[in-house]
Design a protein around this motif. Structure first.
Motif, PDB file in Angstrom:
ATOM      1  N   GLY A  33       0.680  -1.337  -0.003  1.00 26.57           N
ATOM      2  CA  GLY A  33      -0.125   0.037  -0.138  1.00 26.57           C
ATOM      3  C   GLY A  33       0.658   1.316   0.097  1.00 26.57           C
ATOM      4  O   GLY A  33       0.539   2.370   0.302  1.00 26.57           O
ATOM      5  N   ASP A  36       3.519   5.191   3.411  1.00 26.47           N
ATOM      6  CA  ASP A  36       2.605   4.152   3.829  1.00 26.47           C
ATOM      7  C   ASP A  36       1.150   4.655   4.303  1.00 26.47           C
ATOM      8  O   ASP A  36       1.125   5.317   5.184  1.00 26.47           O
ATOM      9  CB  ASP A  36       3.254   3.366   5.020  1.00 26.47           C
ATOM     10  N   ARG A  47      -1.408   3.191   5.001  1.00 25.53           N
ATOM     11  CA  ARG A  47      -2.077   2.638   6.337  1.00 25.53           C
ATOM     12  C   ARG A  47      -1.749   3.334   7.621  1.00 25.53           C
ATOM     13  O   ARG A  47      -2.430   3.620   8.445  1.00 25.53           O
ATOM     14  CB  ARG A  47      -1.854   1.177   6.375  1.00 25.53           C
ATOM     15  N   SER A  48      -0.523   3.523   7.753  1.00 27.43           N
ATOM     16  CA  SER A  48       0.087   4.209   8.894  1.00 27.43           C
ATOM     17  C   SER A  48       0.320   5.509   8.759  1.00 27.43           C
ATOM     18  O   SER A  48       0.444   6.281   9.916  1.00 27.43           O
ATOM     19  CB  SER A  48       1.284   3.498   9.412  1.00 27.43           C
ATOM     20  N   ASN A  49       0.240   6.333   7.452  1.00 27.31           N
ATOM     21  CA  ASN A  49       0.356   7.659   7.297  1.00 27.31           C
ATOM     22  C   ASN A  49       1.705   8.170   7.590  1.00 27.31           C
ATOM     23  O   ASN A  49       2.072   9.119   8.210  1.00 27.31           O
ATOM     24  CB  ASN A  49      -0.726   8.535   7.963  1.00 27.31           C
TER      25      ASN A  49
END
Length: 239
Positions: A96, A142, A144-146
């Motif tokens: 992602g 990323d 998902r985790s920013n």
């Protein structure tokens, strides 16, 4: 040591043309072999260790054994990865990820941008550039985790590194020089660099013997380069 068990596909990005593979821990990794040179493989491993010790988000990484039989019927992979029975550098896939772009530059967290600039200066890495429309950032978001994922250090520790020419091209340059710098940065960063460097000797001893035998003097060059942060000249360029 982990072993390559399945070759999947060549990455669409990366000058050294890494390959996505499944390793013996059943995880996916991007691997680099002879196409990155032995120095490049050592650079990748050492900088991944240093980056994580410094606090950057660098993917998990390992040396991995690439058996010759994996390449017997894969001419495309063999042209890049050699004939096998070699030790490659493996960087775990982060799913992602979004490649860094000029549109993301202004939203970079300021402290992270400064950390990244200082880190690349420390390891003499010219390969993280960004212009108004494009560049070679070797940086991903990323989703998902920013958080930002830092990769690709095979060109570090260049003896011809030129800070004056390269610094303005670095994607974090505007963040470091957006205000007058002073010696407080030396007091802030020196302990972080010292901690990272202190762990290098033990980590370097775990590097594959094949790499160290091929470049027996290279770790001494790396250590000498990294130790420059203890000098006044290192910091004067950043003010």
């Amino acid at each position: 040591m982990l072993e390559v068990e399945e070759l999947q596909e060549k990455a669409t990005q990366g000058r050294t043309e890494p390959w996505l593979c499944r390793l013996s821990d059943d995880q996916l990794y991007y691997i680099k072999g002879p196409q990155a040179t032995t120095k490049g493989l050592i650079n990748e491993a050492v900088c991944a260790f240093l980056g994580r010790a410094f606090g950057l988000n660098v993917p998990a990484h390992y040396p991995a054994y690439l058996p010759a039989q994996m390449l017997t019927y894969n001419e495309a992979a063999r042209q890049i990865l050699g004939d096998g029975n070699s030790v490659v550098f493996a960087s775990r896939q982060v799913k992602g990820m979004i490649e860094f772009s000029p549109s993301l530059q202004q939203s970079l967290p300021i402290q992270f941008a400064k950390d990244l600039f200082l880190f690349d200066y420390w390891i003499k890495n010219e390969d993280r550039t960004m212009g108004q429309t494009s560049g070679n950032p070797n940086l991903f978001l990323d989703g998902r985790s920013n958080s930002y994922v830092v990769v690709d250090h095979n060109l570090a520790f260049d003896p011809n590194y030129n800070f004056a020419q390269n610094a303005p091209l670095h994607l974090s340059y505007p963040f470091w020089f957006n205000q007058q710098q002073d010696q407080l940065w030396r007091e802030y960063y020196s302990p972080k660099l010292e901690i990272a460097l202190e762990g290098l000797a033990q980590y370097a001893a775990s590097l594959p013997e094949e790499w160290l035998a091929a470049e027996p003097d290279y770790l001494a060059h790396i250590s000498a380069t990294l130790a420059l942060f203890r000098t006044d000249n290192f910091w004067e360029a950043l003010i």
